[in-house]
Each structure stands twice: as structure tokens, then as C-alpha cells.
Design a protein around this motif. Structure first.
Motif, short mmCIF file in Angstrom:
data_model
loop_
_atom_site.label_atom_id
_atom_site.label_comp_id
_atom_site.label_asym_id
_atom_site.label_seq_id
_atom_site.Cartn_x
_atom_site.Cartn_y
_atom_site.Cartn_z
N ALA A 34 23.18 46.05 66.72
CA ALA A 34 22.77 45.60 65.39
C ALA A 34 21.28 45.83 65.24
O ALA A 34 20.55 45.90 66.25
N PRO A 35 20.78 45.95 64.01
CA PRO A 35 19.33 46.04 63.81
C PRO A 35 18.62 44.84 64.43
O PRO A 35 19.13 43.71 64.41
N LYS A 36 17.44 45.08 64.97
CA LYS A 36 16.72 44.05 65.72
C LYS A 36 16.47 42.80 64.88
O LYS A 36 16.48 41.68 65.39
N TRP B 40 18.34 41.37 62.75
CA TRP B 40 19.52 40.50 62.76
C TRP B 40 19.62 39.76 64.09
O TRP B 40 19.94 38.57 64.14
N ILE B 41 19.36 40.47 65.17
CA ILE B 41 19.44 39.84 66.50
C ILE B 41 18.35 38.78 66.64
O ILE B 41 18.61 37.66 67.08
N ASP B 42 17.13 39.13 66.25
CA ASP B 42 16.01 38.20 66.42
C ASP B 42 16.16 36.94 65.56
O ASP B 42 15.55 35.91 65.87
N SER B 43 16.95 37.02 64.50
CA SER B 43 17.13 35.83 63.66
C SER B 43 17.86 34.72 64.40
O SER B 43 17.86 33.57 63.96
N PHE B 44 18.48 35.04 65.55
CA PHE B 44 19.18 34.04 66.35
C PHE B 44 18.40 33.66 67.61
O PHE B 44 18.97 33.04 68.52
N GLY C 220 23.96 38.48 66.08
CA GLY C 220 23.36 39.39 65.12
C GLY C 220 24.34 40.43 64.62
O GLY C 220 24.36 40.77 63.43
N PHE C 221 25.15 40.94 65.52
CA PHE C 221 26.18 41.92 65.17
C PHE C 221 27.19 41.32 64.19
O PHE C 221 27.52 41.91 63.16
N MET C 222 27.65 40.10 64.50
CA MET C 222 28.65 39.45 63.65
C MET C 222 28.06 39.08 62.29
O MET C 222 28.70 39.23 61.25
N ALA C 223 26.80 38.61 62.31
CA ALA C 223 26.16 38.22 61.05
C ALA C 223 25.95 39.42 60.15
O ALA C 223 26.15 39.34 58.93
N GLN C 224 25.56 40.55 60.74
CA GLN C 224 25.41 41.75 59.91
C GLN C 224 26.75 42.20 59.35
O GLN C 224 26.85 42.63 58.19
N SER C 225 27.81 42.10 60.15
CA SER C 225 29.16 42.45 59.67
C SER C 225 29.52 41.59 58.46
O SER C 225 30.02 42.10 57.45
N LEU D 137 18.19 45.34 74.18
CA LEU D 137 19.59 44.98 74.04
C LEU D 137 20.02 44.98 72.57
O LEU D 137 19.36 44.39 71.72
N GLY D 138 21.13 45.65 72.31
CA GLY D 138 21.64 45.74 70.94
C GLY D 138 21.08 46.91 70.17
O GLY D 138 21.53 47.19 69.06
N GLY D 139 20.12 47.62 70.74
CA GLY D 139 19.55 48.78 70.08
C GLY D 139 20.38 50.03 70.32
O GLY D 139 21.40 50.01 71.01
N PRO D 140 19.94 51.16 69.77
CA PRO D 140 20.75 52.39 69.83
C PRO D 140 20.89 53.00 71.21
O PRO D 140 21.74 53.86 71.41
N HIS D 141 20.07 52.54 72.18
CA HIS D 141 20.14 53.12 73.52
C HIS D 141 20.79 52.18 74.53
O HIS D 141 20.65 52.36 75.73
N THR D 142 21.51 51.17 74.04
CA THR D 142 22.27 50.28 74.90
C THR D 142 23.67 50.11 74.32
O THR D 142 23.88 50.25 73.12
#
Length: 531
Positions: A15-17, A19-23, A84-89, A153-158
Motif C-alpha cells: 500500500a502507499p506509505k 496509508w501504512i503510516d496512518s496506523f 494500510g492495505f485494507m484501509a486503502q481497499s 515494508l509494504g512498498g513496491p520492493h517488498t
């Protein structure tokens, strides 16, 4: 009509950073305390009965307080990535809903939203990972290695996934989770239904027992469309589902579905009139190598009318009810072609038995079970090319992606091969000379060392039969390159395996690609994919 089941909200978690950082910090309390908080919220919302109790942590899952500070830091971040992934979904689905509202059709639209596919997934093992396919292939990471990549973690290279403890927490208040089809944690998911024109009690709760097979007849009834007996000349089999439409206008509507069987990897259960009998396979859902012993597993019994979370096993007090439901399970299993029961985790997936293949440009996005089985064996790959005086770069064949895979390609007119062993070792060899103008036979030969799964081998490049490069791979992928990324001819359709930007289509003329596979090393089943 709009239907969405975000079952893909598991590995890889990306997910975009923002979204992840919001948690950030929201899961520092750990999975044990988190379950208590979630149950409190569920009761406050009225989505579970007020007398629901938490089921205990399964044996084998560590208590959060037993972890080291570094483990807690990494595991909490992995859960932030999932959130973050679920929230963006959810946000993106909300955009679709708002678009329907803007055109004035929301009241007239039936929306069915299933939050998951079969329970939160334990496939991250006990430790989680930054590379989900590496873990599935039995290549774990240390906490130190994950800690070094915490910000990525969660970025395009992981391709990360959280530990099994968070999956258990995600299935609050139930036991177990995905792959454990015997228990509600592995089968029961929230279903949100919106149809403002017909459903007036916004936020209302329905308690009738229904199954995912009921979605199809529900949509047909809502649209006043009869079940088809024939489609394009093909007679249709009977539909087991029961429409949920009567519950839309009557919260207390009679429960029409009396019976439903469940089975996955030998985990099995049967529901009948409020009772659930269940037996696990004996294999822990975060373990891929243990063999099941189905006959030795005890059957459990739950009265769902009084025990929402399956916290109180009544099998010892009601042996006759257990026998009755066991017989009913076998009856339903025969009817639905479930038998014979198969508790294996690996080895169930189809493996392509062919050893000779001819592909042409445009053969792309072949998923693992459809592509040649490259693992644990020797192979040759010959591309018949025609090269112009200049240009002619691009991918001839690639499998997998940035997280792991191999690519056979031309770059700066030199024949190139890259093997990416889950980013732990990346081996690249290039031809000594540029490819000549005119017809070219570009060949890759891989000689497997043998002696077991995932061993090394020697890779050699040939141009028109002349040796042009050689290297030894110390290790190779033992089971599967990827369940998401694919085998492609003439391009690399997803993330890049090699040093190029995908899709990097071959700009010369690729007439055809010929692949010949050697004998497969014994004992090399593929892991079962998570989808």
C-alpha cells in the motif's frame, strides 16, 4: 448490482506509505490485547451477541508478552502494513460507491461486500516475512533482516506478510483462521449488504445462517431473473444456494438454510439447525510440511445458538449428536464430491507433466500451474530470433518477478540471463559478444546439480551453438517462483526480474521459444497456493 470480496487482502501486503503510516503505533499493544479490544467494539456495535466470549490462543502461537522488543517492533509494523492495505481497499471501494451515488443509482443498486474470503490468513508463519514466496519456499528471514527493511515494508520492493498471531487476532472472537475450514475463524466473514430501495433499517444486523453459495440466487431473485437451465447450449447443474432476499425486509425472517458442509485440506465441519460439528486435520495452518492424520482427530460440537464463538465444546456431553452430524457430513461430502478426504498441504496442485514446449510471442501471464515446471530439474531454452542491424533488446522469457524468478533476455544486444533467488543471491551472466545481424539461435542451458530440492546448477549461454557465458547458481527455487507473477514469452509483464523496466518487450523478431525439461528431482511437490 455490485459484488466485492477482498479476499486478496493478504500476501503480498502492499500500500502507499501514507496509508501504512496512518496506523503508526495502533498495534503496539499486541495481538492478545487487540483481541480483547476488538470484542469490546463488536459488542458495542451489536454485531456479536453480548454474551460472546473469546476463544483461547491456539497452542503453538506465542503470547505477545513473550516476544523480544525487536520482534514486537517488526510484527507491529507488519500489522500496520496490513491495516494500510485494507484501509486503502475500503477507500477505493468507497470511490466506486460514490460514483454510483453521483449518477443517481445508489438507491437502486444492490451491493454485497464480503470482508475476506475464508478468514484472516496464517500463511505468514509465526514470524512474518518481507518476501512471502521466500517463506513459502522454506527460506525464512531473521528478525534482524526484517528490522533492516522496516521502512520499506509494504512498498513496491517488498512482498510482506504478517505473523500468524495477527491472523488469529483478525478472526476475533473465533478460533483458528484461513485454511482451517472446520472452524468459524476459517469460514465466517462479515457480509455487508446495501440496497436502500429495499433495505430500510440502515445498520441493521441479520443473524440467519447463510453460505457464500447463497449470493448467486440472491442476485437472481433481486433482479427477478430465473435460474438458467441452459447457458450457451450447456445444461447447468443444480444450484444449492438459498436466496437471502427475505431477510432484507424482515430481520426476523425464518432461517431457510438448515444444512451446510465445510472442507479444506482435511479440516471439515457440518452445520445443521444451529449445531456445528467439526474436526481439524491435525496440521497447524502455519506449517507446510507436516502430514495429517485425519482418523486420529477428535470431533468437536458447538451449539451456535448459545455459543457464537465456538468457545464451549459439547462433544463429550452429546456423543449421539456428534454421530448424527458425522453421518450427515459424509452424506453431504458424497453428494458434493468431496471424498476422498485429502489432508495434504502440498502435492494437491496440478503439475504440468509435459517436458517439451513450443511458445510464440504473445504467450504471456501463464500462472504457475499452467506454465512449465522449471524447479529441481535441468532445462534448455532456445529462442529462434532474427536480429536487425541495430536494436533488438527485450525479454525472451521470464518467470516470477522482483521477489524471485529468472529472466532470459537481450540487453544492449548481448544475450543475458538473471536468476533471482528471493533477493538473497542474484546471478547475472551476459554473452561475451553482441548478437550478430540475421538469424540467431539464442540458447540457455541449465544443468541441475541434483541431490534434492532447491540445489544449485550450472547455467550456460550459447549463440548459434557457440559458448558465450557460464555461471554456477549456488541455490535454486525449490517449490514455486510466484503465485501472483507469471511466465511470459516476449516480455516480462509484471515486476522485473532483471535489470530493466517491465514489460521490456523484445524489439527484434522472436519466431518461437522451444523449452525442453529434464527429469524432475524426486519428492518435489508444489506448495498449495493461498488463493
Amino acid at each position: 448490482f455490485m459484488y466485492y470480496a477482498p479476499g486478496a487482502t493478504h500476501a503480498p501486503l502492499q500500500a502507499p506509505k501514507k496509508w501504512i503510516d496512518s496506523f503508526h503505533g495502533r498495534f503496539d499493544m499486541g495481538w492478545d490485547r487487540y483481541r480483547e479490544i476488538v470484542l469490546e467494539r463488536q459488542k458495542k456495535l451489536g454485531v456479536v451477541p453480548q454474551d460472546t466470549v473469546l476463544t483461547p490462543r491456539p497452542e503453538g502461537l506465542p503470547a505477545w508478552d513473550s516476544l523480544t522488543p525487536d520482534q514486537k517492533r517488526v510484527y507491529a509494523r507488519l500489522m500496520e502494513v496490513f491495516a494500510g492495505f485494507m484501509a486503502q481497499s475500503d477507500h477505493e471501494i468507497g470511490r466506486v460507491v460514490e460514483a454510483i451515488r453521483e449518477i443517481g443509482q445508489l438507491d437502486n443498486t444492490l451491493i454485497l461486500y464480503i470482508a475476506g474470503d475464508n478468514g484472516a490468513s496464517f500463511e505468514g508463519n509465526l514470524t512474518g516475512t518481507t518476501n512471502s514466496m521466500a517463506q513459502i519456499n522454506g527460506v525464512p528471514e531473521t528478525v534482524g533482516e526484517m528490522l533492516a527493511r522496516l521502512d520499506d515494508l509494504g512498498g513496491p520492493h517488498t512482498t510482506p506478510f504478517y505473523p500468524a498471531g495477527w491472523a488469529w487476532a483478525g478472526n476475533t472472537p473465533f478460533q483458528w483462521g484461513k485454511r482451517v475450514g472446520s472452524h468459524l475463524g476459517g469460514t465466517r466473514d462479515p457480509l455487508v449488504v446495501s440496497w436502500p430501495e429495499r433495505i430500510k433499517d440502515r445498520g441493521g444486523v441479520r443473524a440467519q445462517f447463510h453460505n457464500v453459495t447463497d449470493i448467486f440466487p440472491t442476485v437472481l431473485e433481486a433482479a427477478s431473473v430465473p435460474q438458467p437451465a441452459e447457458v450457451n447450449g450447456t445444461m447447468q447443474q443444480s444450484v444449492d444456494g438459498i436466496s437471502m432476499v427475505p431477510t432484507f425486509v424482515a430481520p426476523g425472517a425464518h432461517e431457510e438454510r438448515r444444512t451446510q458442509y465445510f472442507e479444506m485440506l482435511g479440516n471439515r465441519a457440518i452445520y445443521r439447525d444451529g449445531w456445528m460439528a467439526a474436526a481439524r486435520s491435525g496440521v497447524l495452518p502455519w506449517v507446510y510440511t507436516e502430514k495429517s492424520d485425519l482418523d486420529s482427530q477428535p470431533w468437536e460440537l458447538y451449539d451456535l445458538a448459545r455459543d457464537y464463538s465456538e468457545a464451549n465444546d459439547l462433544a463429550a456431553q452429546n456423543p449421539e449428536k456428534v454421530k448424527e452430524l458425522q453421518s450427515l457430513f459424509l452424506e453431504e461430502a458424497r453428494k458434493n464430491k468431496v471424498l476422498p478426504l485429502d489432508g495434504r498441504v502440498a502435492g494437491r496442485q496440478h503439475v504440468n507433466p509435459r517436458t517439451h514446449f513450443v511458445f510464440y510471442p504473445g504467450h504471456i501471464r501463464l500462472y504457475d500451474a499452467l506454465a512449465p515446471s522449471f524447479v529441481n530439474r535441468s532445462l534448455t531454452m532456445k529462442a529462434e530470433l532474427n536480429m536487425e542491424a541495430s536494436g533488438g533488446d527485450g525479454v525472451l522469457a521470464a518467470v516470477g518477478g522482483e521477489a524471485g524468478g529468472f529472466s532470459f533476455f537481450v540487453k544492449e544486444r548481448r544475450l543475458t540471463f538473471t536468476y533471482n533467488y528471493f533477493k538473497r543471491t542474484v546471478t547475472t551472466i551476459r554473452s561475451e559478444h553482441p548478437l550478430p545481424k540475421g538469424p540467431v539461435a539464442a540458447e540457455l542451458r541449465f544443468d541441475y546439480d541434483g541431490g534434492g530440492r532447491g540445489k544449485g546448477g550450472t547455467v550456460s549461454l550459447y549463440v548459434n551453438g557457440v559458448p558465450e557465458g557460464k555461471a554456477h547458481l549456488p541455490q535454486t527455487v525449490p517449490a514455486a517462483f510466484s503465485f501472483e507473477e507469471t511466465f511470459n514469452v516476449g516480455e516480462d509483464s509484471a515486476s522485473p526480474v532483471g535489470d530493466y523496466e517491465s514489460p521490456f518487450p523484445f524489439s527484434g523478431t522472436l519466431r518461437r521459444l522451444i523449452i525442453d525439461l529434464g527429469p524432475k528431482e524426486a519428492g518435489t511437490p508444489k506448495p498449495e497456493p493461498s488463493r
